[in-house]
Design an enzyme around this catalytic site. Structure first.
Site, short mmCIF file in Angstrom:
data_model
loop_
_atom_site.label_atom_id
_atom_site.label_comp_id
_atom_site.label_asym_id
_atom_site.label_seq_id
_atom_site.Cartn_x
_atom_site.Cartn_y
_atom_site.Cartn_z
N HIS A 58 0.89 -1.26 0.09
CA HIS A 58 0.10 -0.09 0.03
C HIS A 58 0.94 1.21 -0.04
O HIS A 58 2.07 1.20 0.03
CB HIS A 58 -0.99 -0.01 1.36
CG HIS A 58 -0.40 0.00 2.60
ND1 HIS A 58 0.35 -0.90 3.02
CD2 HIS A 58 -0.42 1.06 3.63
CE1 HIS A 58 0.75 -0.60 4.19
NE2 HIS A 58 0.10 0.44 4.48
N HIS A 60 1.40 3.80 2.01
CA HIS A 60 1.86 4.37 3.13
C HIS A 60 3.24 4.59 3.21
O HIS A 60 4.24 3.76 2.68
CB HIS A 60 1.53 3.93 4.50
CG HIS A 60 0.07 4.15 4.83
ND1 HIS A 60 -0.79 3.43 5.81
CD2 HIS A 60 -0.62 5.21 4.51
CE1 HIS A 60 -1.90 4.00 5.90
NE2 HIS A 60 -2.21 5.08 5.11
N ASP A 62 5.73 4.29 5.32
CA ASP A 62 6.66 3.35 5.87
C ASP A 62 6.47 1.99 5.07
O ASP A 62 6.81 0.85 5.78
CB ASP A 62 6.10 3.46 7.30
CG ASP A 62 4.77 2.83 7.77
OD1 ASP A 62 4.05 3.39 7.09
OD2 ASP A 62 4.35 1.91 8.52
N HIS A 63 5.93 1.95 3.89
CA HIS A 63 5.93 0.71 3.25
C HIS A 63 6.63 1.01 1.95
O HIS A 63 6.88 0.01 1.04
CB HIS A 63 4.59 0.06 3.05
CG HIS A 63 4.06 -0.18 4.30
ND1 HIS A 63 4.10 -1.47 4.98
CD2 HIS A 63 3.65 0.67 5.28
CE1 HIS A 63 3.59 -1.60 6.10
NE2 HIS A 63 3.34 -0.29 6.49
N HIS A 117 -7.50 -0.77 5.57
CA HIS A 117 -6.54 0.21 5.98
C HIS A 117 -6.61 1.31 5.19
O HIS A 117 -6.40 2.53 5.37
CB HIS A 117 -5.39 -0.57 6.20
CG HIS A 117 -4.19 0.13 6.59
ND1 HIS A 117 -3.93 0.81 7.91
CD2 HIS A 117 -3.01 0.37 5.95
CE1 HIS A 117 -2.76 1.08 8.13
NE2 HIS A 117 -2.04 0.95 6.93
N ASP A 138 -0.33 -3.95 6.30
CA ASP A 138 -0.95 -3.35 7.24
C ASP A 138 -2.48 -3.83 7.40
O ASP A 138 -3.39 -3.24 8.15
CB ASP A 138 -0.86 -1.98 7.24
CG ASP A 138 0.33 -1.41 7.76
OD1 ASP A 138 1.37 -2.37 8.01
OD2 ASP A 138 0.76 -0.25 7.59
N HIS A 176 4.20 -5.13 10.36
CA HIS A 176 4.88 -4.48 11.54
C HIS A 176 5.17 -5.58 12.45
O HIS A 176 4.07 -6.69 12.60
CB HIS A 176 3.90 -3.58 12.13
CG HIS A 176 3.89 -2.30 11.30
ND1 HIS A 176 4.64 -1.15 11.31
CD2 HIS A 176 3.36 -1.71 10.17
CE1 HIS A 176 4.34 -0.10 10.76
NE2 HIS A 176 3.56 -0.55 9.83
FE FE Z 1 2.68 0.61 8.31
ZN ZN Z 2 0.09 1.63 6.56
#
Ligand code: FE
Ligand code: ZN
Length: 262
Positions: A58, A60, A62-63, A117, A138, A176
């Site tokens: 996805h 975001h 942090d990905h 998400h 996530d 995560h």
């Molecule tokens: Fe994440």
């Molecule tokens: Zn995420």
């Protein structure tokens, strides 16, 4: 297993993954939130192989914030994410839809669209013979699920039920390391769940040794994850969810309780 998956710890609690086809050496990097730890891993393990692909679950940061640097360094054939994430995923060149299938070396890969998400969340299902692995980002965490930033409880429920139909022995690789705290909540809403108690003990042991809790196994998730257990009478009783409420409604209540759980 004729493929290997290595978790690469990134940021404070993210995992990127290196997936390698044993027959061909084809290699995909999943969800590189940052480039440095991935570059370090590739430096030690790349050998004659090249980076075939980057797969994002996805949009975001942090990905996918490592995408551009990895593309510049390793020139993978493509960077994949959902078609609706066009413009939100740096360096994306492959636009995925539900049901798409393709190969990574000898491995069969298929795509599940799993909104909740985010609206463009996808899972990558990798099969080789009887071995199945799924990268869930996530959406499905071990013993938990992601927050509903863009989707509805009904969407998340449908997405998790889609994942629940994979073979029970499927290995689950999530975005995560949240497993220990997720299990605290799982046992808060379902204290009589023996499988969750046993899982909490093994997870505590792994974390004490600083070991990752991934991969999980899907059948364990069905037994322990409250977001896959919206039918549980104990959970419904504890959270005062009507016995006739739909799975999506129940998930909405469970998700709210988790958002407020400390
Ligand atoms: Fe994440
Ligand atoms: Zn995420």
């Amino acid at each position: 297993m004729s493929f290997s998956v290595t978790p690469i710890a990134c940021l404070s609690d993210n995992y990127a993954y290196a997936l390698v086809c044993a027959q061909t050496g084809a290699l995909a990097i999943v969800d590189p939130s940052e480039a440095d730890p991935v570059v370090a891993w590739l430096g030690k393990n790349l050998g004659q192989k090249k980076v075939t692909a980057i797969w994002n679950t996805h949009h975001h940061p942090d990905h996918c914030m490592g995408n551009e640097e990895l593309v510049a360094k390793y020139e993978p054939e493509y960077v994949a994410a959902h078609v609706s994430d066009k413009g939100r995923v740096p360096a994306q060149t492959k636009y995925l839809n539900e049901g798409d299938s393709f190969k990574l070396g000898d491995l069969d890969v298929s795509i599940l669209h799993i909104p909740g998400h985010t609206t463009g969340a996808v899972a990558y299902v990798v099969k080789d013979g009887n071995d199945t692995a799924v990268f869930t980002g996530d959406t499905l965490f071990l013993a938990g699920c992601g927050r509903l930033f863009e989707g509805t409880p009904d969407m998340m429920h449908a997405s998790l039920q889609k994942l629940a139909k994979l073979p029970g022995e499927t290995k689950v690789y999530c975005g995560h390391e949240y497993t220990a705290s997720n299990l605290k909540f799982a046992l808060h809403v379902e204290p009589g769940n023996e499988a969750a108690k046993a899982k909490a003990a093994s997870v505590a042991e792994a974390r004490a040794k600083n070991r990752p809790t991934v991969p999980g196994v899907l059948s364990d998730e069905l037994a322990t994850n409250p977001f896959l257990r919206t039918d549980s009478a104990e959970i419904r009783g504890n959270l005062k969810i009507d016995a006739n409420a739909s799975g999506g409604e129940a998930l909405g209540v469970i998700r709210k309780a988790k958002d407020n759980f400390r």
